[in-house]
Scaffold this motif. Structure first.
Motif, PDB file in Angstrom:
ATOM      1  N   SER A   1     -11.652   3.241  -4.480  1.00  0.00           N
ATOM      2  CA  SER A   1     -13.104   3.368  -4.303  1.00  0.00           C
ATOM      3  C   SER A   1     -13.846   2.432  -5.244  1.00  0.00           C
ATOM      4  O   SER A   1     -14.813   1.750  -4.851  1.00  0.00           O
ATOM      5  N   LEU A   2     -13.391   2.371  -6.523  1.00  0.00           N
ATOM      6  CA  LEU A   2     -14.055   1.518  -7.505  1.00  0.00           C
ATOM      7  C   LEU A   2     -13.901   0.032  -7.153  1.00  0.00           C
ATOM      8  O   LEU A   2     -14.872  -0.731  -7.183  1.00  0.00           O
ATOM      9  N   ASN A   3     -12.701  -0.359  -6.806  1.00  0.00           N
ATOM     10  CA  ASN A   3     -12.438  -1.769  -6.481  1.00  0.00           C
ATOM     11  C   ASN A   3     -13.229  -2.212  -5.263  1.00  0.00           C
ATOM     12  O   ASN A   3     -13.795  -3.316  -5.214  1.00  0.00           O
ATOM     13  N   LEU A   4     -13.269  -1.357  -4.256  1.00  0.00           N
ATOM     14  CA  LEU A   4     -14.003  -1.708  -3.045  1.00  0.00           C
ATOM     15  C   LEU A   4     -15.510  -1.756  -3.301  1.00  0.00           C
ATOM     16  O   LEU A   4     -16.236  -2.584  -2.711  1.00  0.00           O
ATOM     17  N   SER A   5     -15.971  -0.860  -4.185  1.00  0.00           N
ATOM     18  CA  SER A   5     -17.396  -0.879  -4.529  1.00  0.00           C
ATOM     19  C   SER A   5     -17.765  -2.189  -5.209  1.00  0.00           C
ATOM     20  O   SER A   5     -18.811  -2.809  -4.892  1.00  0.00           O
ATOM     21  N   GLU A   6     -16.896  -2.637  -6.125  1.00  0.00           N
ATOM     22  CA  GLU A   6     -17.148  -3.913  -6.801  1.00  0.00           C
ATOM     23  C   GLU A   6     -17.096  -5.073  -5.817  1.00  0.00           C
ATOM     24  O   GLU A   6     -17.888  -6.020  -5.893  1.00  0.00           O
TER      25      GLU A   6
ATOM     26  N   GLN B   1      -8.808  -7.897   2.379  1.00  0.00           N
ATOM     27  CA  GLN B   1      -7.460  -7.858   1.799  1.00  0.00           C
ATOM     28  C   GLN B   1      -7.332  -6.743   0.768  1.00  0.00           C
ATOM     29  O   GLN B   1      -6.319  -6.022   0.726  1.00  0.00           O
ATOM     30  N   LEU B   2      -8.345  -6.607  -0.068  1.00  0.00           N
ATOM     31  CA  LEU B   2      -8.320  -5.550  -1.084  1.00  0.00           C
ATOM     32  C   LEU B   2      -8.316  -4.173  -0.444  1.00  0.00           C
ATOM     33  O   LEU B   2      -7.592  -3.261  -0.881  1.00  0.00           O
ATOM     34  N   LYS B   3      -9.120  -4.034   0.620  1.00  0.00           N
ATOM     35  CA  LYS B   3      -9.159  -2.743   1.311  1.00  0.00           C
ATOM     36  C   LYS B   3      -7.799  -2.416   1.907  1.00  0.00           C
ATOM     37  O   LYS B   3      -7.317  -1.273   1.798  1.00  0.00           O
TER      38      LYS B   3
ATOM     39  N   ILE C   1      -2.712   0.599   1.800  1.00  0.00           N
ATOM     40  CA  ILE C   1      -1.239   0.644   1.773  1.00  0.00           C
ATOM     41  C   ILE C   1      -0.749   1.395   0.540  1.00  0.00           C
ATOM     42  O   ILE C   1       0.178   2.211   0.614  1.00  0.00           O
ATOM     43  N   SER C   2      -1.355   1.125  -0.607  1.00  0.00           N
ATOM     44  CA  SER C   2      -0.965   1.794  -1.845  1.00  0.00           C
ATOM     45  C   SER C   2      -1.157   3.302  -1.743  1.00  0.00           C
ATOM     46  O   SER C   2      -0.275   4.086  -2.102  1.00  0.00           O
ATOM     47  N   VAL C   3      -2.308   3.696  -1.220  1.00  0.00           N
ATOM     48  CA  VAL C   3      -2.585   5.130  -1.063  1.00  0.00           C
ATOM     49  C   VAL C   3      -1.633   5.742  -0.039  1.00  0.00           C
ATOM     50  O   VAL C   3      -1.099   6.849  -0.241  1.00  0.00           O
TER      51      VAL C   3
ATOM     52  N   GLU D   1     -17.976 -16.010   2.813  1.00  0.00           N
ATOM     53  CA  GLU D   1     -16.820 -15.746   3.673  1.00  0.00           C
ATOM     54  C   GLU D   1     -15.580 -15.387   2.850  1.00  0.00           C
ATOM     55  O   GLU D   1     -14.790 -14.526   3.225  1.00  0.00           O
ATOM     56  N   GLN D   2     -15.425 -16.080   1.696  1.00  0.00           N
ATOM     57  CA  GLN D   2     -14.289 -15.791   0.824  1.00  0.00           C
ATOM     58  C   GLN D   2     -14.382 -14.358   0.274  1.00  0.00           C
ATOM     59  O   GLN D   2     -13.378 -13.632   0.219  1.00  0.00           O
TER      60      GLN D   2
END
Length: 405
Positions: free
Chosen positions: A128-133, A186-188, A193-195, A178-179
């Motif tokens: 959640s934190l990573n995606l928010s950033e 990719q992060l999502k 996958i990790s979860v 775009e990047q």
């Protein structure tokens, strides 16, 4: 003349005394063990020690859960087992398996679940934190694009060089946006996958815990059918008992034999197995019934031998079907099997100990009124007790069992 007779008289008396001694007292005073030549049925046979088994039986096995490869228990100890020979009905108690190993695995699995639950919560928070950033970075990149678009619009009143520079800055901002979007996707996916991986591990451990709890309740073993409990043998020949271990690779705790067909299972030495064939008659004695002799027939002869423990030679497994003659024969009883090679009536026999080999001759030492004499004999076969005499002795002759000095 009379004087000569008086001189010879002591010599005659000594000779008569010697003959009398041989005739009347020699058997009691010589101290030599003697056997008599007898006439009767001679059997040539091969002997082996075996054990009774049921041709068919129902296995008493470890719980089905233990055969599941996901259960990381290699073996388990038998804590309690009913006495061999106990008659049971279907569903009756038979054995208890040691729960300590299962309880240890339950404890370990619960600890693993607690750890995975914490990891899962942390992974969700990190995601959640990573995606928010990442979303914030996308918003900033969008604002930057809007800013560059405005500068392009304003550059129309500037020189060509300034307009070109404004356009380049806009394109760079668009590429950066775009990047950021690609990075977000990719992060999502990576976080998902990790979860998912942790969730999968959590579900697997939950399933393992469920199986272990089921196993714990199944450690009380009950009879799958009615019958008499008979212990099975380990790889080393010892009977499986309290303290023995069982596993998915060797799951039998005991057996419930079908007593309608009893076999005597034995191993015949490789030097004798060529004399044994399917259908061959066998005379069987059983330690539990020492006064009885049972008839049997060879059922199978193995094609491949294996080393007989402690004898350093190969033996071939032979199964003999036994006629119980109305007796209650039980698996595990020890049997002595005589494979009858040949039977002959009205034959002369002496004990094996009475025949000696001297050079190329077979001889006996026959006891006569005048002493022990060596007698060459011709033999025609032997068994564990007797040697058949073809020539050289008569019925009733006496022979010694140890050679004279």
């Amino acid at each position: 003349m009379k004087q000569r007779l008086w001189i010879l008289l002591p010599l005659v008396l000594v000779i008569l005394a010697f003959i009398g001694y041989r005739l009347f007292w020699a058997d009691e005073t010589d101290g030599v063990e003697v056997a008599e030549v007898i006439r009767g049925k001679f059997e040539q046979y091969v002997t082996s020690i075996g054990e009774l088994e049921a041709h068919k039986s129902t296995d008493i096995l470890i719980p089905d859960v233990l055969t599941d490869r996901t259960v990381r228990i290699r073996d388990i100890t038998i804590n309690d087992l009913v006495r061999e020979g106990t008659e049971v009905e279907k569903g009756d108690y038979v054995a208890t398996l040691d729960p300590s190993g299962v309880e240890e695995h339950i404890k370990s699995t619960r600890e693993t679940l607690d750890m995975l639950e914490a990891n899962l919560e942390q992974a969700r928070m990190d995601s959640s934190l990573n995606l928010s950033e990442a979303r914030d970075a996308i918003r900033q990149a969008k604002d930057n694009v809007l800013d560059k678009e405005i500068k392009v619009e304003q550059s129309v009143y500037e020189s060509k060089a300034v307009q070109r520079q404004a356009q380049i800055e806009l394109e760079k901002a668009q590429r950066n946006l775009e990047q950021k979007k690609r990075n977000y996707r990719q992060l999502k996916r990576k976080n998902e996958i990790s979860v998912q991986r942790i969730e999968e591990q959590f579900r697997q451990e939950e399933n393992n815990l469920k199986i272990l709890m089921q196993l714990k309740s199944d450690l009380i073993i009950r009879a799958p059918a009615s019958g008499i409990v008979v212990y099975v043998r380990e790889w080393n020949g010892e009977k499986r008992k309290v303290g023995s271990t069982v596993s998915r690779w060797d799951p039998r705790i005991a057996i419930l034999p079908d007593l309608s067909t009893i076999l005597s299972v034995t191993y015949v030495k490789e030097i004798d197995v060529t004399k044994v064939y399917v259908g061959m008659p066998v005379k069987i004695t059983i330690d539990a019934f020492p006064e009885e002799e049972f008839n049997g027939t060879v059922r199978t002869v193995a094609n491949i031998g294996k080393e007989i423990e402690g004898q350093f030679l190969n033996g071939f497994k032979v199964e003999i079907e036994v006629d119980p003659k109305g007796f209650e024969l039980l698996p595990g009883m020890t049997s002595v099997n005589r494979f009858i090679i040949r039977e002959m009536d009205d034959q002369l026999m002496v004990p094996r100990e009475a025949v000696f080999v001297e050079g190329a001759e077979q001889v006996v030492y026959k006891k006569t009124p005048l002493g022990i004499v060596k007698q060459e004999v011709e033999t025609g076969g032997e068994n564990d007790e007797f040697i058949r005499i073809v020539k050289g002795l008569n019925e009733g002759d006496k022979v010694v069992l140890t050679p004279p000095e």
